[in-house]
Design a protein around this motif. Structure first.
Motif, PDB file in Angstrom:
ATOM      1  N   SER A  92      13.715  63.963  11.768  1.00 59.99           N
ATOM      2  CA  SER A  92      12.290  64.667  11.155  1.00 59.99           C
ATOM      3  C   SER A  92      12.491  63.624  10.095  1.00 59.99           C
ATOM      4  O   SER A  92      12.941  62.190   9.836  1.00 59.99           O
ATOM      5  CB  SER A  92      12.588  65.907  10.222  1.00 59.99           C
ATOM      6  OG  SER A  92      14.551  65.892   9.868  1.00 59.99           O
ATOM      7  N   CYS A  93      11.174  64.163   9.084  1.00 57.72           N
ATOM      8  CA  CYS A  93      11.010  62.987   8.382  1.00 57.72           C
ATOM      9  C   CYS A  93      10.220  63.575   6.550  1.00 57.72           C
ATOM     10  O   CYS A  93       9.858  65.036   7.431  1.00 57.72           O
ATOM     11  CB  CYS A  93      10.063  61.545   8.622  1.00 57.72           C
ATOM     12  SG  CYS A  93       8.601  62.302   9.096  1.00 57.72           S
ATOM     13  N   GLY A  94      10.446  62.766   5.999  1.00 59.33           N
ATOM     14  CA  GLY A  94      10.084  63.268   5.057  1.00 59.33           C
ATOM     15  C   GLY A  94       8.000  62.798   4.798  1.00 59.33           C
ATOM     16  O   GLY A  94       8.306  61.822   4.652  1.00 59.33           O
ATOM     17  N   PHE A 161      19.247  59.750  -0.290  1.00 65.96           N
ATOM     18  CA  PHE A 161      17.900  60.872  -0.265  1.00 65.96           C
ATOM     19  C   PHE A 161      18.094  61.324  -1.184  1.00 65.96           C
ATOM     20  O   PHE A 161      17.164  61.878  -2.497  1.00 65.96           O
ATOM     21  CB  PHE A 161      18.985  61.999   0.002  1.00 65.96           C
ATOM     22  CG  PHE A 161      18.398  63.288   1.132  1.00 65.96           C
ATOM     23  CD1 PHE A 161      17.555  63.011   2.268  1.00 65.96           C
ATOM     24  CD2 PHE A 161      18.379  64.071  -0.195  1.00 65.96           C
ATOM     25  CE1 PHE A 161      16.690  64.519   2.679  1.00 65.96           C
ATOM     26  CE2 PHE A 161      17.430  64.894   0.218  1.00 65.96           C
ATOM     27  CZ  PHE A 161      16.377  65.413   1.362  1.00 65.96           C
ATOM     28  N   VAL A 181       9.271  59.424   5.442  1.00 59.82           N
ATOM     29  CA  VAL A 181      10.673  58.885   5.357  1.00 59.82           C
ATOM     30  C   VAL A 181      11.619  59.575   6.640  1.00 59.82           C
ATOM     31  O   VAL A 181      11.564  60.606   6.097  1.00 59.82           O
ATOM     32  CB  VAL A 181      10.980  58.626   4.102  1.00 59.82           C
ATOM     33  CG1 VAL A 181      11.098  60.028   2.885  1.00 59.82           C
ATOM     34  CG2 VAL A 181      12.701  58.205   3.638  1.00 59.82           C
ATOM     35  N   GLU A 182      12.544  58.660   6.607  1.00 49.77           N
ATOM     36  CA  GLU A 182      13.904  59.023   6.917  1.00 49.77           C
ATOM     37  C   GLU A 182      14.865  58.000   6.828  1.00 49.77           C
ATOM     38  O   GLU A 182      14.560  57.291   5.965  1.00 49.77           O
ATOM     39  CB  GLU A 182      13.550  59.212   8.707  1.00 49.77           C
ATOM     40  CG  GLU A 182      12.567  57.701   8.970  1.00 49.77           C
ATOM     41  CD  GLU A 182      13.643  57.131  10.072  1.00 49.77           C
ATOM     42  OE1 GLU A 182      13.701  56.059   9.145  1.00 49.77           O
ATOM     43  OE2 GLU A 182      14.207  57.126  10.829  1.00 49.77           O
ATOM     44  N   MET A 183      16.070  58.134   7.470  1.00 55.57           N
ATOM     45  CA  MET A 183      16.854  56.953   6.364  1.00 55.57           C
ATOM     46  C   MET A 183      17.259  56.279   8.134  1.00 55.57           C
ATOM     47  O   MET A 183      19.044  56.229   7.770  1.00 55.57           O
ATOM     48  CB  MET A 183      17.743  58.224   6.350  1.00 55.57           C
ATOM     49  CG  MET A 183      17.493  59.136   5.033  1.00 55.57           C
ATOM     50  SD  MET A 183      18.297  59.924   3.873  1.00 55.57           S
ATOM     51  CE  MET A 183      19.419  59.346   3.292  1.00 55.57           C
ATOM     52  N   SER A 206       8.862  67.512   8.687  1.00 55.32           N
ATOM     53  CA  SER A 206       8.989  68.208   7.611  1.00 55.32           C
ATOM     54  C   SER A 206       9.302  68.991   6.704  1.00 55.32           C
ATOM     55  O   SER A 206       8.809  70.327   6.709  1.00 55.32           O
ATOM     56  CB  SER A 206      11.450  68.715   8.288  1.00 55.32           C
ATOM     57  OG  SER A 206      11.352  67.532   7.715  1.00 55.32           O
ATOM     58  N   ASP A 207       9.023  67.726   5.953  1.00 55.86           N
ATOM     59  CA  ASP A 207       8.621  68.176   4.697  1.00 55.86           C
ATOM     60  C   ASP A 207       7.721  67.269   3.752  1.00 55.86           C
ATOM     61  O   ASP A 207       7.554  66.104   4.842  1.00 55.86           O
ATOM     62  CB  ASP A 207       9.703  68.564   3.933  1.00 55.86           C
ATOM     63  CG  ASP A 207      10.885  66.932   3.707  1.00 55.86           C
ATOM     64  OD1 ASP A 207      11.428  67.134   5.024  1.00 55.86           O
ATOM     65  OD2 ASP A 207      10.518  66.135   2.499  1.00 55.86           O
ATOM     66  N   LEU A 209       6.893  64.969   0.594  1.00 55.36           N
ATOM     67  CA  LEU A 209       7.173  64.664  -0.887  1.00 55.36           C
ATOM     68  C   LEU A 209       5.580  65.001  -1.298  1.00 55.36           C
ATOM     69  O   LEU A 209       6.001  64.549  -3.126  1.00 55.36           O
ATOM     70  CB  LEU A 209       7.993  63.221  -0.893  1.00 55.36           C
ATOM     71  CG  LEU A 209       9.479  63.408  -0.618  1.00 55.36           C
ATOM     72  CD1 LEU A 209       9.133  63.261   0.621  1.00 55.36           C
ATOM     73  CD2 LEU A 209       9.723  61.801  -1.408  1.00 55.36           C
TER      74      LEU A 209
END
Ligand code: HPA
Length: 236
Positions: A92-94, A161, A181-183, A206-207, A209
């Motif tokens: 998932s990512c923002g 994060f 963004v993910e990690m 998933s969200d 920013l």
């Protein structure tokens, strides 16, 4: 052959293609929902791995944990010790962009990062790492066949994060053209590059920013299922 992190002693228990969600319980859900003849092959640190079959294709699903150090360890060992050829991260990512909405699916073009991972591990100076062109194309073909719209853009693999200064994402977005963004992807791509293996990444948003929108669990599950089908159909 067992490693400090993976207790498997027989290479053949792993498929050539591994799907890697961050969460090991997601790996369990995927194995139970989509695969047949499933065998659980790793329990160390509860980083579960399962091997089974999807439409006759042997596939392993294993958690990666969160962040580049974690996916860096697991993907390195899968490639280097267990003869895995392809790793497809499913995460998932923002969103960083008003054009990328929650529940959208991104097939990652490449990943920018401020992380020192690739430089420390392999002396790679580039701050953008890229996965396999072949896997990228296969994932896109698979999405097209299924009729699911996808986004092909650069993402940010972030090392942190939480930050002291909340919304700093616009700097990275504007300087490097990252839409979300993910990690994890940057480290996965660097490992695959060094070891001459193939890696790719599919993400659901998933969200955001930008809008601070949050997803409902039901809709999250639907977009997650679309991402899973894309990855499973593309797997060799
Ligand atoms: N930041 C980093 N990683 C993420 C996020 C986020 O907002 N959402 C999903 N993965």
């Amino acid at each position: 052959m067992a490693t400090p992190h993976i207790e498997v002693n027989d290479k053949n228990l792993f498929a050539k293609t591994v799907l890697m969600p961050g969460d090991p319980l997601r790996a369990e859900y995927i194995a139970k929902t989509y695969l047949t003849d499933v065998v659980k092959i790793n329990n160390v640190r509860n980083m579960f791995a399962f091997t089974g079959y999807y439409k006759g294709k042997k596939i392993t699903v294993m958690g990666s944990g969160m962040g580049m150090p974690s996916i860096g360890i697991y993907s390195y060992e899968l490639f280097n010790v267990y003869g895995v050829e392809n790793i497809i991260r499913i995460g998932s990512c923002g969103s960083y962009s008003k054009d990328v909405n929650v529940y959208d699916v991104i097939i990652v073009k490449d990943a920018y990062s401020e992380s020192s991972y690739a430089k420390v591990a392999y002396g790679y100076e580039e701050n953008v790492q890229k996965g396999s062109d072949e896997l990228f194309a296969k994932l896109n073909e698979s999405a097209k066949k299924l009729g699911y719209p996808v986004i092909n853009e650069r993402i940010h693999s972030s090392d942190v994060f939480y930050r002291a200064h909340g919304n700093v994402f616009t700097d990275v977005r504007d300087a490097y053209g990252c839409v979300a963004v993910e990690m994890e992807s940057f480290a996965l791509f660097a490992n695959a590059r060094y070891l001459n293996k193939k890696a790719a990444c599919v993400l659901t948003v998933s969200d955001s920013l930008v809008t601070n929108e949050v997803t409902t669990s039901e809709e999250r599950q639907n977009s997650f299922n679309r991402m899973m089908e894309i990855a499973l159909e593309a797997a060799e």
